[in-house]
Design a protein around this motif. Sequence first.
Motif, PDB file in Angstrom:
ATOM      1  N   GLY A 188      35.304  48.761  52.473  1.00 39.17           N
ATOM      2  CA  GLY A 188      36.331  49.828  52.060  1.00 39.17           C
ATOM      3  C   GLY A 188      37.784  49.402  51.858  1.00 39.17           C
ATOM      4  O   GLY A 188      38.710  50.117  51.288  1.00 39.17           O
ATOM      5  N   ALA A 189      38.302  48.107  52.191  1.00 41.66           N
ATOM      6  CA  ALA A 189      39.415  47.566  52.226  1.00 41.66           C
ATOM      7  C   ALA A 189      39.957  47.531  50.481  1.00 41.66           C
ATOM      8  O   ALA A 189      39.176  47.172  49.733  1.00 41.66           O
ATOM      9  CB  ALA A 189      39.612  46.272  52.930  1.00 41.66           C
ATOM     10  N   THR A 190      41.220  47.763  50.373  1.00 45.57           N
ATOM     11  CA  THR A 190      41.598  47.259  49.107  1.00 45.57           C
ATOM     12  C   THR A 190      41.834  45.773  49.373  1.00 45.57           C
ATOM     13  O   THR A 190      42.888  45.545  50.125  1.00 45.57           O
ATOM     14  CB  THR A 190      42.918  47.934  48.771  1.00 45.57           C
ATOM     15  OG1 THR A 190      42.677  49.523  48.664  1.00 45.57           O
ATOM     16  CG2 THR A 190      43.626  47.408  47.475  1.00 45.57           C
ATOM     17  N   VAL A 191      41.342  44.931  48.407  1.00 45.51           N
ATOM     18  CA  VAL A 191      41.481  43.523  48.590  1.00 45.51           C
ATOM     19  C   VAL A 191      42.221  42.915  47.435  1.00 45.51           C
ATOM     20  O   VAL A 191      41.897  42.958  46.286  1.00 45.51           O
ATOM     21  CB  VAL A 191      40.065  42.902  48.854  1.00 45.51           C
ATOM     22  CG1 VAL A 191      40.068  41.414  48.788  1.00 45.51           C
ATOM     23  CG2 VAL A 191      39.162  43.457  49.935  1.00 45.51           C
ATOM     24  N   TYR A 192      43.211  42.328  47.834  1.00 45.55           N
ATOM     25  CA  TYR A 192      44.091  41.445  46.987  1.00 45.55           C
ATOM     26  C   TYR A 192      43.436  39.661  47.123  1.00 45.55           C
ATOM     27  O   TYR A 192      43.718  39.279  48.085  1.00 45.55           O
ATOM     28  CB  TYR A 192      45.456  41.372  47.168  1.00 45.55           C
ATOM     29  CG  TYR A 192      45.990  42.554  46.646  1.00 45.55           C
ATOM     30  CD1 TYR A 192      46.802  42.847  45.450  1.00 45.55           C
ATOM     31  CD2 TYR A 192      46.183  43.725  47.606  1.00 45.55           C
ATOM     32  CE1 TYR A 192      47.154  43.918  45.048  1.00 45.55           C
ATOM     33  CE2 TYR A 192      46.730  44.927  46.951  1.00 45.55           C
ATOM     34  CZ  TYR A 192      47.406  44.902  45.827  1.00 45.55           C
ATOM     35  OH  TYR A 192      47.818  46.074  45.187  1.00 45.55           O
ATOM     36  N   ALA A 193      42.745  39.354  46.031  1.00 49.64           N
ATOM     37  CA  ALA A 193      42.077  38.165  45.820  1.00 49.64           C
ATOM     38  C   ALA A 193      43.101  37.138  45.163  1.00 49.64           C
ATOM     39  O   ALA A 193      43.262  37.006  44.009  1.00 49.64           O
ATOM     40  CB  ALA A 193      40.710  38.213  45.119  1.00 49.64           C
ATOM     41  N   GLY A 194      43.540  36.146  45.829  1.00 52.11           N
ATOM     42  CA  GLY A 194      44.323  35.314  45.610  1.00 52.11           C
ATOM     43  C   GLY A 194      43.802  34.011  45.023  1.00 52.11           C
ATOM     44  O   GLY A 194      42.913  33.440  45.441  1.00 52.11           O
ATOM     45  N   ALA A 195      44.169  33.588  43.830  1.00 52.36           N
ATOM     46  CA  ALA A 195      43.611  32.444  43.189  1.00 52.36           C
ATOM     47  C   ALA A 195      44.771  31.540  42.467  1.00 52.36           C
ATOM     48  O   ALA A 195      45.666  32.243  41.862  1.00 52.36           O
ATOM     49  CB  ALA A 195      42.488  32.654  42.296  1.00 52.36           C
ATOM     50  N   GLY A 245      36.011  44.552  41.745  1.00 50.76           N
ATOM     51  CA  GLY A 245      36.376  45.696  42.634  1.00 50.76           C
ATOM     52  C   GLY A 245      37.904  44.953  43.547  1.00 50.76           C
ATOM     53  O   GLY A 245      38.255  45.760  44.165  1.00 50.76           O
ATOM     54  N   CYS A 246      37.999  43.632  43.368  1.00 52.78           N
ATOM     55  CA  CYS A 246      39.225  43.256  44.228  1.00 52.78           C
ATOM     56  C   CYS A 246      40.440  43.077  43.071  1.00 52.78           C
ATOM     57  O   CYS A 246      40.139  42.930  41.835  1.00 52.78           O
ATOM     58  CB  CYS A 246      38.870  41.856  44.480  1.00 52.78           C
ATOM     59  SG  CYS A 246      37.769  41.878  46.042  1.00 52.78           S
ATOM     60  N   GLU A 247      41.443  43.154  43.624  1.00 50.80           N
ATOM     61  CA  GLU A 247      42.930  43.030  42.724  1.00 50.80           C
ATOM     62  C   GLU A 247      43.245  41.397  42.747  1.00 50.80           C
ATOM     63  O   GLU A 247      43.232  40.989  43.699  1.00 50.80           O
ATOM     64  CB  GLU A 247      43.772  43.705  43.359  1.00 50.80           C
ATOM     65  CG  GLU A 247      43.647  45.094  43.594  1.00 50.80           C
ATOM     66  CD  GLU A 247      43.540  45.940  42.189  1.00 50.80           C
ATOM     67  OE1 GLU A 247      44.126  45.495  41.283  1.00 50.80           O
ATOM     68  OE2 GLU A 247      42.675  47.047  42.235  1.00 50.80           O
TER      69      GLU A 247
END
Length: 243
Positions: free
Chosen positions: A46-53, A63-65
Amino acid sequence: MPPTRPTPGSDPDPALYDSLDGQVALVTGANRGIGAEIAGQLRDLGATVYAGARSVTADVPDGCESVPLDVTQEGDVEAAITTVGEEAGRLDVLVNNAGVGQFDDQLHEEPTPTIDRTLSVNLRGPTLLSKYALPPLLERDGGRIVNVSSGMGAIGEDQSGGSPSYRISKTGLNGLTAYLHGEYAADGLLANAACPGWVATEMGGEDAPRSPAAGAETPVWLARLRPETVGGGLWRDRQPVEW
């Protein structure tokens, strides 16, 4: 009450969030391997996830930012934390997962550029991420930093068999974890490190016995800790270990 430091060999049963609805996480190196699994599992909670790359065109879990983030570049680090703050208004979990490693040479054989890059990604990067993430993490009790480390950096174990800069970087990452606990636990921060085991990723190789999903289990478990539970430990398979 600040989080307690776990004792290796004990069997702690800390309180966990069943859902991370309303919470925000930033995961580095989230476009593949263990990082992608961590990001996806936190999203499923349920978290809002910022996916760093590092690359703006990198695939991240649905579904990740996606957020551009090369952990060796301080500008990227500061910009990523700023983006999370401006868009989400909070940060509850930082997972320092991005890492590199060479596993053959002894120190007298390892090229200096390999040493520099390994220390930059595996230790300097998490230190900078923690530096910039601490203000939003400390806005409420129970902010979590999870450092994806390795038993290869445990100073209580035999440090032989090559991989010098990788081992040293993970020893330093464990030290960062201990520092964060000692300095900020009283302010409500829960800082822990996780050893995912030998995982079949691009870095771990196809002969590794664990899947990325299995490697992500303990980091995700640590990301679910409730305030005032445990901090300052290295964990493997949800158990504290010597380091």
